[in-house]
Design a protein around this motif. Structure first.
Motif, PDB file in Angstrom:
ATOM      1  N   LYS A  77       0.804  -1.222   0.000  1.00 23.44           N
ATOM      2  CA  LYS A  77       0.000   0.000   0.000  1.00 23.44           C
ATOM      3  C   LYS A  77       0.837   1.273   0.000  1.00 23.44           C
ATOM      4  N   TYR A  86      -0.749   4.409   5.708  1.00 27.94           N
ATOM      5  CA  TYR A  86      -1.646   4.033   4.609  1.00 27.94           C
ATOM      6  C   TYR A  86      -2.076   2.568   4.688  1.00 27.94           C
ATOM      7  N   LYS A 103      -8.216   1.519   5.093  1.00 27.46           N
ATOM      8  CA  LYS A 103      -9.023   1.560   3.886  1.00 27.46           C
ATOM      9  C   LYS A 103      -8.869   2.901   3.189  1.00 27.46           C
ATOM     10  N   GLU A 104      -8.972   2.853   1.865  1.00 28.97           N
ATOM     11  CA  GLU A 104      -8.928   4.050   1.022  1.00 28.97           C
ATOM     12  C   GLU A 104      -7.682   4.901   1.297  1.00 28.97           C
ATOM     13  N   CYS A 105      -6.543   4.228   1.432  1.00 32.05           N
ATOM     14  CA  CYS A 105      -5.237   4.880   1.621  1.00 32.05           C
ATOM     15  C   CYS A 105      -5.159   5.742   2.879  1.00 32.05           C
ATOM     16  N   ARG A 106      -5.958   5.388   3.882  1.00 29.68           N
ATOM     17  CA  ARG A 106      -5.853   6.070   5.169  1.00 29.68           C
ATOM     18  C   ARG A 106      -4.910   5.290   6.084  1.00 29.68           C
ATOM     19  N   PRO A 145       1.558   6.987  -0.489  1.00 32.85           N
ATOM     20  CA  PRO A 145       0.653   5.966  -1.057  1.00 32.85           C
ATOM     21  C   PRO A 145       1.192   5.417  -2.377  1.00 32.85           C
ATOM     22  N   VAL A 183      -5.585  -4.140  -5.051  1.00 32.22           N
ATOM     23  CA  VAL A 183      -6.209  -4.802  -3.904  1.00 32.22           C
ATOM     24  C   VAL A 183      -6.351  -6.303  -4.129  1.00 32.22           C
TER      25      VAL A 183
END
Length: 654
Positions: free
Chosen positions: A124, A426, A429-432, A479, A485
């Protein structure tokens, strides 16, 4: 009148005797000496300090603890060695320096961390590239001591860069064995592969030798303040120890004990013996009361290499080990001893970190830092005096993910009291980001992630991480735009890739070259005796052999004579070892000579002047592959007097 003159004579005599006494006794330094001992890969449970082992024996570390304060919550600035070592020398975080991985032995020179360019689609985040050398622009601990009138010596592992980034360019006047590698060269037990640093006896242990060299440094500088930086090779790989000790521990192994490697136990004992040698010397020289001693480890214990059919060690009850962000990777033993300040046999639960040692020593010595000099660590002098530290938090920055047991993706952590938060860059989810929160008072094993239960605390502690990363100008992961995924396997997090190929990890037994007729060969040649001569069969790479003289030869101009037949190549060189001078063999005490590699017999006489008694000699007859035959070897002094002569008999063949 007679009484008056008698009294006057008595007073005069006492004055003269007092003056003679002062003239004979060398003045002791008013400034305290400093010894900083940094063990390599020594885990929190690897000593007897905390009652977590009944297999390893560390009586000398216990002796040191009895002289000072033991810290149960001492942290390295990184779970790997080079970043921590840089933090000790600068007082700065690896995040600020840019050395975040142990690549300082690699050929590529990077003085600053840089942004990575790509990552595999199953990752990621893109990792930063670590700096690979400690930049000489930093004003190091050694430079500070040197500039304040201290003799400075570095002994053992360095791993922060070869010349021009060696200890000699960072403030140390002595560097033994002047080795930039990540561990001992080839082995702990001779023969080694250190260039220009030969064993003094067959099967000499490198930690015994390092302690001996450190002792010589202390003896040579006992009448002036010294800074002895003893960074042990122990107990880093390769896993190797004295055979006798291994055999003794093999009899004591409990298969149910997670610490069950006899080789590792033997390595621990040799490490502890070295600590004992330093303590014995301080006592013998009567300078212990005027010496500050700091003992710590550069990271947690090695949990993933296989030794004796098991893991090297266990950090239980801590989770994880070297190269992980859990407590087992960054927490280790630490002791500070100084009779004038620290209460003997005391302990502390205050949180300290490897970047604290520099500002602490400045504080203890009442030396001001340089103008504009900044530290990420703090002085722990209040703790050494039995008080609490005014510290909000400590940070560990490790933006890498070695595939070892309990590994995490690139992370940064913050300790605040009993709380510990790990941010995984990261990893959500969603690069958090993703977080793990532990309360170490209730969960020392870090088995219960309570981040969802305490979102406010996560938010507050993560804000501290943001501030830390901004302040240190850390080069951070970013990121991965090519993250796929479908190729992501979250269940593999914490599972060692090494476990899937364990058969390939097993170390093959190391074959050691045996001494022949008292001559110890290097690892690049074999010795044999043929027809009264000593024969070198060389594979290249600096073949040589050394010999420890049965009795020291007094200092004078000496000549080493021999006959030589060679079909090898390159120049020859002789070395001599002098009493009280370290390292034993060094280019400053050597002579080059031209060799005739024509297959014919030639006579050589190499003259040299020794400033101290000579203990040993070494002959490097060539530099390349081939066969070299030496005979008629003798050492002569003034007037041709024979100081020592070698004779090779048929009995020496074996």
């Amino acid at each position: 009148m007679t009484i008056f003159f008698c009294l006057r004579y008595l007073i005069l005599s006492m004055t003269i005797l007092s003056g003679l006494s002062c003239a004979v006794a060398a003045p002791r330094p008013s400034k305290p000496n400093v010894i900083l001992i940094l063990a390599d890969d020594l885990g929190w449970s690897d000593t007897t300090l905390f009652g977590k082992t009944n297999f390893y024996k560390t009586p000398n570390i216990e002796r040191l603890a009895a002289r000072g304060m033991t810290f149960s919550r001492a942290y390295a600035c990184s779970p790997l060695c080079s970043p921590t070592r840089a933090s000790v020398l600068t007082g700065l975080s690896p995040a600020r320096i840019g050395i975040t991985s142990p690549g300082c032995h690699l050929p590529k020179v990077l003085l600053k961390a840089t942004l990575g360019q790509k990552a595999p689609p199953n990752k990621k985040a893109i990792l930063p590239n670590s700096a690979t050398r400690l930049d000489t622009r930093y004003y190091t601990l050694a430079e500070m001591f040197r500039d304040n009138g201290y003799a400075t010596g570095h002994f053992g592992k360095w791993h922060l860069g070869s010349k021009p980034y060696s200890p000699l360019e960072h403030g140390f006047q002595v560097d033994v064995p002047n080795w930039p590698g990540p561990g001992p060269a080839g082995s702990y037990v001779a023969p080694w592969k250190f260039p220009d640093f030969d064993p003094q006896t067959p099967s000499e242990h490198i930690e015994d030798r390092m302690a001996k060299e450190a002792v010589a440094f202390m003896e040579n500088n006992q009448n002036k303040p010294f800074f002895l930086n003893y960074w042990m090779f122990s107990v880093h790989a390769p896993f190797d120890a004295k055979k006798k000790l291994i055999d003794e521990y093999r009899k004591k192994v409990d298969p149910k004990n997670p610490q069950r490697s006899p080789t590792y136990a033997a390595m621990i004992e040799s490490m502890d013996d070295a600590v004992g040698s330093l303590l014995d010397t301080l006592d013998r020289l009567k300078i212990a009361d005027n010496t500050i001693i700091v003992f710590a480890s550069d990271n947690g214990g090695n949990m993933y290499n296989e030794v004796d059919g098991t893991t090297a060690t266990s950090n239980s009850p801590l989770r994880g080990g070297k190269a992980t962000m859990y407590e087992g990777g960054i927490r280790g033993p630490a002791i500070v001893a100084y009779p004038k300040i620290v209460q003997a046999g005391s302990s502390s639960t205050e949180i300290i970190q490897s970047s604290d040692f520099y500002p602490t020593l400045l504080d203890m010595l009442e030396i001001k830092p340089q103008r504009r000099q900044k530290f990420d660590g703090i002085s722990i002098l209040p703790a050494l005096k039995g008080k609490s530290l005014n510290r909000n938090a400590i940070f560990t920055y490790f933006p890498h993910s070695p595939n070892v047991p309990d590994w995490l993706p690139p992370s940064v952590s913050v300790h605040q009291g009993d709380w510990k938060l790990i941010r995984i860059f990261y990893g959500g989810k969603e690069c958090r980001h993703r977080w793990k929160l532990f309360n170490l008072k209730d969960d020392l094993e870090e088995t219960k992630d309570i981040s969802e239960k305490f979102p406010k605390r996560v938010h507050e502690m993560d804000a501290l991480i943001d501030k830390f990363l901004l302040d240190t100008k850390a080069v951070q992961p970013k990121p991965n735009p090519k993250f796929d995924v479908s190729k992501y396997r979250p269940k593999l997090e914490g599972i060692a890739a090494l476990k899937r190929s364990r058969k390939n990890q097993k170390q093959s037994p190391r074959k050691r070259s045996k001494p022949v007729a008292g001559w110890q060969p290097s690892g690049t040649c074999q010795l044999s005796i043929e027809d009264g001569s000593m024969v070198f069969t060389s594979s290249g790479k600096d073949p040589h052999a050394s010999y420890v003289l049965p009795e020291e030869v007094s200092k004078e101009t000496l000549t080493l004579h021999f006959k030589l037949i060679s079909n090898s190549s390159g120049k020859g060189q002789i070395y001599w070892s002098e009493k009280g001078v370290v390292p034993a063999f060094h280019r400053d005490r050597s002579k080059l000579f031209n060799v005739h590699h024509d297959g014919k017999s030639h006579t050589y006489a190499i003259e040299f002047t020794a400033k101290n008694a000579v203990l040993a000699v070494r002959i490097d007859p060539s530099a390349g592959k081939g066969k070299v035959i030496l005979s008629h070897i003798k050492l002569t002094g003034a007037g041709g007097r024979v100081a020592y002569q070698w004779q090779f008999r048929e009995a020496d063949r074996k």
